[in-house]
Design a protein around this motif. Structure first.
Motif, mmCIF file in Angstrom:
data_model
loop_
_atom_site.group_PDB
_atom_site.id
_atom_site.type_symbol
_atom_site.label_atom_id
_atom_site.label_comp_id
_atom_site.label_asym_id
_atom_site.label_seq_id
_atom_site.Cartn_x
_atom_site.Cartn_y
_atom_site.Cartn_z
ATOM 1 N N ASN A 58 0.807 -1.230 0.000
ATOM 2 C CA ASN A 58 0.000 0.000 0.000
ATOM 3 C C ASN A 58 0.833 1.271 0.000
ATOM 4 N N ASP A 59 2.117 1.174 -0.332
ATOM 5 C CA ASP A 59 2.955 2.366 -0.474
ATOM 6 C C ASP A 59 2.582 3.053 -1.788
ATOM 7 N N VAL A 60 2.521 4.374 -1.769
ATOM 8 C CA VAL A 60 2.264 5.136 -2.996
ATOM 9 C C VAL A 60 3.564 5.171 -3.791
ATOM 10 N N ILE A 61 3.556 4.518 -4.941
ATOM 11 C CA ILE A 61 4.778 4.380 -5.732
ATOM 12 C C ILE A 61 4.785 5.251 -6.984
ATOM 13 N N ALA B 80 15.226 10.876 0.586
ATOM 14 C CA ALA B 80 16.614 10.874 0.109
ATOM 15 C C ALA B 80 17.177 9.461 -0.023
ATOM 16 N N ARG B 81 16.621 8.506 0.722
ATOM 17 C CA ARG B 81 17.090 7.118 0.640
ATOM 18 C C ARG B 81 16.352 6.325 -0.435
ATOM 19 N N GLY B 82 15.435 6.998 -1.161
ATOM 20 C CA GLY B 82 14.692 6.318 -2.213
ATOM 21 C C GLY B 82 13.486 5.546 -1.712
ATOM 22 N N GLN B 83 13.090 5.772 -0.484
ATOM 23 C CA GLN B 83 11.933 5.080 0.086
ATOM 24 C C GLN B 83 10.653 5.837 -0.232
ATOM 25 N N PHE B 84 9.577 5.111 -0.386
ATOM 26 C CA PHE B 84 8.285 5.739 -0.621
ATOM 27 C C PHE B 84 7.784 6.356 0.671
ATOM 28 N N ARG B 85 7.474 7.653 0.634
ATOM 29 C CA ARG B 85 7.126 8.411 1.841
ATOM 30 C C ARG B 85 5.663 8.266 2.261
ATOM 31 N N PHE B 86 4.799 7.840 1.346
ATOM 32 C CA PHE B 86 3.373 7.821 1.627
ATOM 33 C C PHE B 86 2.785 6.440 1.427
ATOM 34 N N LYS B 87 1.660 6.196 2.091
ATOM 35 C CA LYS B 87 0.928 4.948 1.922
ATOM 36 C C LYS B 87 -0.553 5.280 1.765
ATOM 37 N N TRP B 88 -1.284 4.326 1.239
ATOM 38 C CA TRP B 88 -2.726 4.453 1.072
ATOM 39 C C TRP B 88 -3.363 3.729 2.246
ATOM 40 N N ASP C 76 -7.084 3.571 4.526
ATOM 41 C CA ASP C 76 -8.482 3.948 4.770
ATOM 42 C C ASP C 76 -8.969 5.038 3.822
ATOM 43 N N GLY C 77 -8.594 4.939 2.556
ATOM 44 C CA GLY C 77 -9.068 5.871 1.551
ATOM 45 C C GLY C 77 -8.350 7.205 1.512
ATOM 46 N N HIS C 78 -7.166 7.289 2.156
ATOM 47 C CA HIS C 78 -6.419 8.540 2.199
ATOM 48 C C HIS C 78 -4.927 8.283 1.993
ATOM 49 N N ILE C 79 -4.252 9.297 1.469
ATOM 50 C CA ILE C 79 -2.797 9.258 1.397
ATOM 51 C C ILE C 79 -2.275 9.722 2.751
ATOM 52 N N VAL C 80 -1.459 8.882 3.380
ATOM 53 C CA VAL C 80 -0.941 9.148 4.715
ATOM 54 C C VAL C 80 0.579 9.063 4.664
ATOM 55 N N GLU C 81 1.253 9.988 5.323
ATOM 56 C CA GLU C 81 2.710 9.929 5.374
ATOM 57 C C GLU C 81 3.147 8.785 6.270
ATOM 58 N N ARG C 82 4.112 8.014 5.806
ATOM 59 C CA ARG C 82 4.641 6.917 6.616
ATOM 60 C C ARG C 82 5.462 7.494 7.764
ATOM 61 N N THR C 83 5.425 6.823 8.888
ATOM 62 C CA THR C 83 6.158 7.296 10.051
ATOM 63 C C THR C 83 7.645 6.994 9.893
ATOM 64 N N GLU D 148 8.298 3.392 10.551
ATOM 65 C CA GLU D 148 8.012 2.515 9.412
ATOM 66 C C GLU D 148 9.151 2.553 8.401
ATOM 67 N N LEU D 149 9.636 3.747 8.125
ATOM 68 C CA LEU D 149 10.734 3.890 7.167
ATOM 69 C C LEU D 149 12.005 3.221 7.676
ATOM 70 N N ASP D 150 12.303 3.405 8.962
ATOM 71 C CA ASP D 150 13.512 2.794 9.531
ATOM 72 C C ASP D 150 13.413 1.272 9.559
ATOM 73 N N ALA D 151 12.231 0.743 9.869
ATOM 74 C CA ALA D 151 12.042 -0.709 9.884
ATOM 75 C C ALA D 151 12.232 -1.286 8.483
ATOM 76 N N GLU D 152 11.684 -0.608 7.487
ATOM 77 C CA GLU D 152 11.872 -1.057 6.103
ATOM 78 C C GLU D 152 13.344 -1.021 5.720
ATOM 79 N N TRP D 153 14.015 0.070 6.087
ATOM 80 C CA TRP D 153 15.430 0.228 5.744
ATOM 81 C C TRP D 153 16.270 -0.882 6.379
ATOM 82 N N ALA D 154 15.950 -1.240 7.602
ATOM 83 C CA ALA D 154 16.706 -2.278 8.312
ATOM 84 C C ALA D 154 16.548 -3.646 7.645
ATOM 85 N N GLN D 155 15.466 -3.853 6.910
ATOM 86 C CA GLN D 155 15.224 -5.143 6.247
ATOM 87 C C GLN D 155 15.918 -5.258 4.891
ATOM 88 N N ARG D 156 16.428 -4.143 4.374
ATOM 89 C CA ARG D 156 17.079 -4.176 3.067
ATOM 90 C C ARG D 156 18.433 -4.873 3.180
#
Length: 107
Positions: free
Chosen positions: A14-17, A53-61, A63-70, A73-81
């Motif tokens: 659900n990341d806005v790509i 700046a790290r190339g991560q998607f900043r927003f997610k979809w 409940d029907g809205h574009i919401v900025e990822r926390t 969330e970004l750090d957890a994703e980065w740690a999995q790369r």
């Protein structure tokens, strides 16, 4: 001048790509209409960059809205790369160390 439809595309998380208007691109199946009567360019209605700046998607979809990822969330994703591959300099240094070890009788 308005009159263009604006869409977003999301991935399986659900990341806005991708964001676009129908002035330049026609929606694909699954694209989400977010604005019926907008300006010609998507960034005029949604000026925030979709990636950081790290190339991560900043927003997610959500409940029907574009919401900025926390940041969490970004750090957890980065740690999995996976780690970046070693640079050429790092590979040359490792090869030199290996060969020196063999030549000097350590291996």
């Amino acid at each position: 001048m308005n009159g263009y439809k604006h869409y977003i595309r999301i991935n399986e998380s659900n990341d806005v790509i991708h964001g676009f208007s129908d002035a330049f691109e026609q929606p694909q199946e699954g694209d989400i209409l977010i604005l019926e009567d907008g300006p010609r360019h998507f960034h005029e209605a949604f000026p925030d960059l979709l990636t950081n700046a790290r190339g991560q998607f900043r927003f997610k979809w959500s409940d029907g809205h574009i919401v900025e990822r926390t940041q969490q969330e970004l750090d957890a994703e980065w740690a999995q790369r996976p780690p970046a591959p070693p640079t050429l300099e790092e590979r040359v240094k490792a090869t030199e160390d290996f060969l020196l070890n063999i030549l000097l009788g350590g291996g």
